[in-house]
Scaffold this active site. Structure first.
Site, PDB file in Angstrom:
ATOM      1  N   VAL A  64      17.232  15.812 -18.204  1.00 26.90           N
ATOM      2  CA  VAL A  64      17.547  17.213 -17.902  1.00 26.90           C
ATOM      3  C   VAL A  64      17.247  18.155 -19.073  1.00 26.90           C
ATOM      4  O   VAL A  64      17.167  19.371 -18.878  1.00 26.90           O
ATOM      5  CB  VAL A  64      19.014  17.409 -17.436  1.00 26.90           C
ATOM      6  CG1 VAL A  64      19.290  16.643 -16.162  1.00 26.90           C
ATOM      7  CG2 VAL A  64      20.009  17.056 -18.543  1.00 26.90           C
ATOM      8  N   GLY A 119      22.788  12.654 -13.645  1.00 28.78           N
ATOM      9  CA  GLY A 119      23.727  11.823 -14.406  1.00 28.78           C
ATOM     10  C   GLY A 119      24.411  10.809 -13.509  1.00 28.78           C
ATOM     11  O   GLY A 119      25.595  10.510 -13.653  1.00 28.78           O
ATOM     12  N   ALA A 120      23.612  10.228 -12.592  1.00 27.15           N
ATOM     13  CA  ALA A 120      24.191   9.305 -11.594  1.00 27.15           C
ATOM     14  C   ALA A 120      24.180   7.854 -12.060  1.00 27.15           C
ATOM     15  O   ALA A 120      24.531   6.966 -11.291  1.00 27.15           O
ATOM     16  CB  ALA A 120      23.435   9.439 -10.275  1.00 27.15           C
ATOM     17  N   SER A 121      23.794   7.619 -13.326  1.00 20.55           N
ATOM     18  CA  SER A 121      23.705   6.225 -13.779  1.00 20.55           C
ATOM     19  C   SER A 121      25.040   5.691 -14.296  1.00 20.55           C
ATOM     20  O   SER A 121      25.135   4.510 -14.633  1.00 20.55           O
ATOM     21  CB  SER A 121      22.628   6.093 -14.872  1.00 20.55           C
ATOM     22  OG  SER A 121      22.930   6.941 -15.960  1.00 20.55           O
ATOM     23  N   TYR A 166      30.948  21.134 -27.316  1.00 18.08           N
ATOM     24  CA  TYR A 166      31.171  20.781 -25.907  1.00 18.08           C
ATOM     25  C   TYR A 166      31.863  21.932 -25.177  1.00 18.08           C
ATOM     26  O   TYR A 166      31.448  22.349 -24.092  1.00 18.08           O
ATOM     27  CB  TYR A 166      32.006  19.506 -25.842  1.00 18.08           C
ATOM     28  CG  TYR A 166      32.273  18.998 -24.442  1.00 18.08           C
ATOM     29  CD1 TYR A 166      31.320  18.251 -23.772  1.00 18.08           C
ATOM     30  CD2 TYR A 166      33.485  19.260 -23.796  1.00 18.08           C
ATOM     31  CE1 TYR A 166      31.560  17.776 -22.482  1.00 18.08           C
ATOM     32  CE2 TYR A 166      33.734  18.796 -22.526  1.00 18.08           C
ATOM     33  CZ  TYR A 166      32.773  18.041 -21.867  1.00 18.08           C
ATOM     34  OH  TYR A 166      33.011  17.568 -20.598  1.00 18.08           O
ATOM     35  N   ILE A 212      39.565  12.646 -16.833  1.00 20.02           N
ATOM     36  CA  ILE A 212      39.407  11.650 -15.780  1.00 20.02           C
ATOM     37  C   ILE A 212      39.212  10.284 -16.442  1.00 20.02           C
ATOM     38  O   ILE A 212      38.390  10.144 -17.360  1.00 20.02           O
ATOM     39  CB  ILE A 212      38.167  11.967 -14.900  1.00 20.02           C
ATOM     40  CG1 ILE A 212      38.239  13.405 -14.342  1.00 20.02           C
ATOM     41  CG2 ILE A 212      38.014  10.930 -13.788  1.00 20.02           C
ATOM     42  CD1 ILE A 212      39.365  13.685 -13.382  1.00 20.02           C
ATOM     43  N   ASN A 222      25.580  17.237 -12.783  1.00 20.26           N
ATOM     44  CA  ASN A 222      26.667  16.493 -13.428  1.00 20.26           C
ATOM     45  C   ASN A 222      26.305  15.945 -14.811  1.00 20.26           C
ATOM     46  O   ASN A 222      27.190  15.697 -15.617  1.00 20.26           O
ATOM     47  CB  ASN A 222      27.082  15.352 -12.485  1.00 20.26           C
ATOM     48  CG  ASN A 222      27.880  14.285 -13.173  1.00 20.26           C
ATOM     49  OD1 ASN A 222      29.083  14.432 -13.394  1.00 20.26           O
ATOM     50  ND2 ASN A 222      27.215  13.187 -13.560  1.00 20.26           N
ATOM     51  N   GLY A 272      23.912   2.445   3.118  1.00 21.52           N
ATOM     52  CA  GLY A 272      23.666   3.858   2.806  1.00 21.52           C
ATOM     53  C   GLY A 272      22.192   4.133   2.542  1.00 21.52           C
ATOM     54  O   GLY A 272      21.350   3.231   2.579  1.00 21.52           O
TER      55      GLY A 272
HETATM   56  P1  NDP Z   1      29.053   9.445 -18.664  1.00 23.23           P
HETATM   57  O1  NDP Z   1      28.643   9.352 -20.102  1.00 23.23           O
HETATM   58  O2  NDP Z   1      29.646   8.274 -17.996  1.00 23.23           O
HETATM   59  O3  NDP Z   1      27.804   9.895 -17.788  1.00 23.23           O
HETATM   60  C1  NDP Z   1      26.914  10.879 -18.225  1.00 23.23           C
HETATM   61  C2  NDP Z   1      25.691  10.832 -17.333  1.00 23.23           C
HETATM   62  O4  NDP Z   1      24.798  11.857 -17.764  1.00 23.23           O
HETATM   63  C3  NDP Z   1      24.948   9.508 -17.405  1.00 23.23           C
HETATM   64  O5  NDP Z   1      24.546   9.151 -16.107  1.00 23.23           O
HETATM   65  C4  NDP Z   1      23.733   9.825 -18.260  1.00 23.23           C
HETATM   66  O6  NDP Z   1      22.641   9.036 -17.818  1.00 23.23           O
HETATM   67  C5  NDP Z   1      23.501  11.288 -17.907  1.00 23.23           C
HETATM   68  N1  NDP Z   1      22.755  12.009 -18.925  1.00 23.23           N
HETATM   69  C6  NDP Z   1      23.111  12.230 -20.212  1.00 23.23           C
HETATM   70  N2  NDP Z   1      22.123  12.889 -20.841  1.00 23.23           N
HETATM   71  C7  NDP Z   1      21.132  13.080 -19.921  1.00 23.23           C
HETATM   72  C8  NDP Z   1      19.848  13.680 -19.969  1.00 23.23           C
HETATM   73  N3  NDP Z   1      19.359  14.224 -21.095  1.00 23.23           N
HETATM   74  N4  NDP Z   1      19.109  13.692 -18.841  1.00 23.23           N
HETATM   75  C9  NDP Z   1      19.571  13.147 -17.704  1.00 23.23           C
HETATM   76  N5  NDP Z   1      20.770  12.551 -17.592  1.00 23.23           N
HETATM   77  C10 NDP Z   1      21.530  12.528 -18.702  1.00 23.23           C
HETATM   78  O7  NDP Z   1      30.008  10.730 -18.594  1.00 23.23           O
HETATM   79  P2  NDP Z   1      31.048  11.215 -17.481  1.00 23.23           P
HETATM   80  O8  NDP Z   1      30.777  10.573 -16.184  1.00 23.23           O
HETATM   81  O9  NDP Z   1      32.401  11.115 -18.056  1.00 23.23           O
HETATM   82  O10 NDP Z   1      30.697  12.764 -17.391  1.00 23.23           O
HETATM   83  C11 NDP Z   1      29.898  13.312 -16.346  1.00 23.23           C
HETATM   84  C12 NDP Z   1      30.053  14.833 -16.366  1.00 23.23           C
HETATM   85  O11 NDP Z   1      31.418  15.160 -16.123  1.00 23.23           O
HETATM   86  C13 NDP Z   1      29.682  15.479 -17.688  1.00 23.23           C
HETATM   87  O12 NDP Z   1      29.041  16.716 -17.460  1.00 23.23           O
HETATM   88  C14 NDP Z   1      31.024  15.684 -18.348  1.00 23.23           C
HETATM   89  O13 NDP Z   1      31.002  16.720 -19.286  1.00 23.23           O
HETATM   90  C15 NDP Z   1      31.869  16.025 -17.134  1.00 23.23           C
HETATM   91  N6  NDP Z   1      33.302  15.821 -17.329  1.00 23.23           N
HETATM   92  C16 NDP Z   1      33.818  14.569 -17.530  1.00 23.23           C
HETATM   93  C17 NDP Z   1      35.192  14.405 -17.697  1.00 23.23           C
HETATM   94  C18 NDP Z   1      35.806  13.068 -17.914  1.00 23.23           C
HETATM   95  O14 NDP Z   1      37.031  13.024 -18.136  1.00 23.23           O
HETATM   96  N7  NDP Z   1      35.086  11.961 -17.848  1.00 23.23           N
HETATM   97  C19 NDP Z   1      36.091  15.565 -17.652  1.00 23.23           C
HETATM   98  C20 NDP Z   1      35.441  16.826 -17.425  1.00 23.23           C
HETATM   99  C21 NDP Z   1      34.095  16.922 -17.257  1.00 23.23           C
HETATM  100  P3  NDP Z   1      21.447   8.439 -18.741  1.00 23.23           P
HETATM  101  O15 NDP Z   1      22.042   8.096 -20.074  1.00 23.23           O
HETATM  102  O16 NDP Z   1      20.982   7.264 -17.944  1.00 23.23           O
HETATM  103  O17 NDP Z   1      20.434   9.542 -18.792  1.00 23.23           O
END
Ligand code: NDP
Length: 246
Positions: free
Chosen positions: A63, A12-14, A150, A183, A86, A54
């Site tokens: 995933v 989930g690094a995008s 969730y 966050i 993540n 880097g």
């Molecule tokens: P974002 O929506 O910004 O990022 C989610 C990431 O997950 C994206 O990079 C997306 O990439 C990836 N993703 C989603 N589905 C898939 C999949 N099927 N396969 C691979 N990658 C996937 O969310 P956040 O950064 O806010 O959240 C990141 C993590 O942190 C999550 O697990 C969330 O539950 C957790 N979290 C976040 C909080 C917050 O306040 N923001 C608080 C507590 C926990 P792509 O679409 O390119 O696949």
């Protein structure tokens, strides 16, 4: 630098937290492997990390698909030291209005996805050890309205982290869960500007949202060899939200 000679995979690094983790750990010297479904986003971030001096690599991975996770890991050469699980989706709405397929997709991503990734990570780490950091949530430890799927998926991630820590300690693999509170990211900034969002912030003992940088020190600790005796731990980073007054 702290993570020189370490390879760290971030799912989930995008965007959001995962993008921030990848940039932070690359600045700490790690070779970071950015994974997600949106290859173009990954490549844009990797290019910026490389331009800043880097080391980064992009690997497309869904995933929810065990084969995609296996292929993604096969595309990463050499030793993998740390995996940050993540990737996640929110999904939500009141339980009575949550269609079964939406509940399923939250569980497929947030729980099964964490398992598929952790398993591939452990297969790679079982001879030399390593660290897995599962990103859960404070909603894995307490509930809120309108997010049943969730919150159930994140509670399962907390318990899965402990179960894997127990099973994989013999291989020198540490598994810990990081539970962020709310966050602030570009995706939720609009909500937190509303009255409902402001009311929510008033219930956080520190009276503020977390910033991405608030996660850096706890994340570094869980990734680091200095946390060698930590496994099965659950760390909340939430401004005291979990201890808010009942
Ligand atoms: P974002 O929506 O910004 O990022 C989610 C990431 O997950 C994206 O990079 C997306 O990439 C990836 N993703 C989603 N589905 C898939 C999949 N099927 N396969 C691979 N990658 C996937 O969310 P956040 O950064 O806010 O959240 C990141 C993590 O942190 C999550 O697990 C969330 O539950 C957790 N979290 C976040 C909080 C917050 O306040 N923001 C608080 C507590 C926990 P792509 O679409 O390119 O696949």
């Amino acid at each position: 630098m702290a993570f020189s000679n370490k390879t760290i995979v971030v799912t989930g690094a995008s965007s959001g937290l995962g993008e921030h983790f990848a940039r932070t750990l690359a600045a700490d010297g790690a070779q970071v492997v950015l994974t997600a479904r949106r290859r173009s986003k990954l490549e844009g971030i990797s290019d910026e990390i490389i331009a800043a001096g880097g080391k980064a690599l992009s690997v497309e991975m869904d995933v929810t698909d065990a084969s995609s996770v296996e292929e993604g890991f096969a595309a990463i050469d050499g030793r993998i030291d740390v995996v940050i699980n993540n990737a996640g989706i929110s999904g939500g709405g009141p339980a009575l209005r949550t269609p079964p397929e939406e509940f399923g997709s939250v569980v497929d991503t947030n729980l099964k996805g964490v398992f598929h990734v952790a398993r591939q990570a452990a297969l790679r780490m079982q001879d030399e050890g390593g660290a897995i950091v599962n990103i859960a949530s404070i909603l894995g430890l307490r509930v809120a309205g309108g997010v049943a799927a969730y919150t159930a998926s994140k509670a399962a991630v907390v318990q899965l982290s402990k179960a894997l820590a127990l099973e994989w300690a013999r291989y020198g693999i540490r598994v810990n869960a990081l539970c962020p509170g709310y966050i602030e990211t570009s995706l939720n900034a609009d909500f937190f500007a509303t009255e409902a969002g402001q009311n929510l912030i008033r219930r956080i003992p520190q009276r503020r949202l977390g910033q991405l940088s608030d996660l850096d020190a706890p994340l570094r600790l869980l990734c680091s060899d200095e946390a060698a005796y930590m496994t099965g731990s659950v760390i909340a980073v939430d401004g005291g939200h979990l201890v808010s007054s009942l």
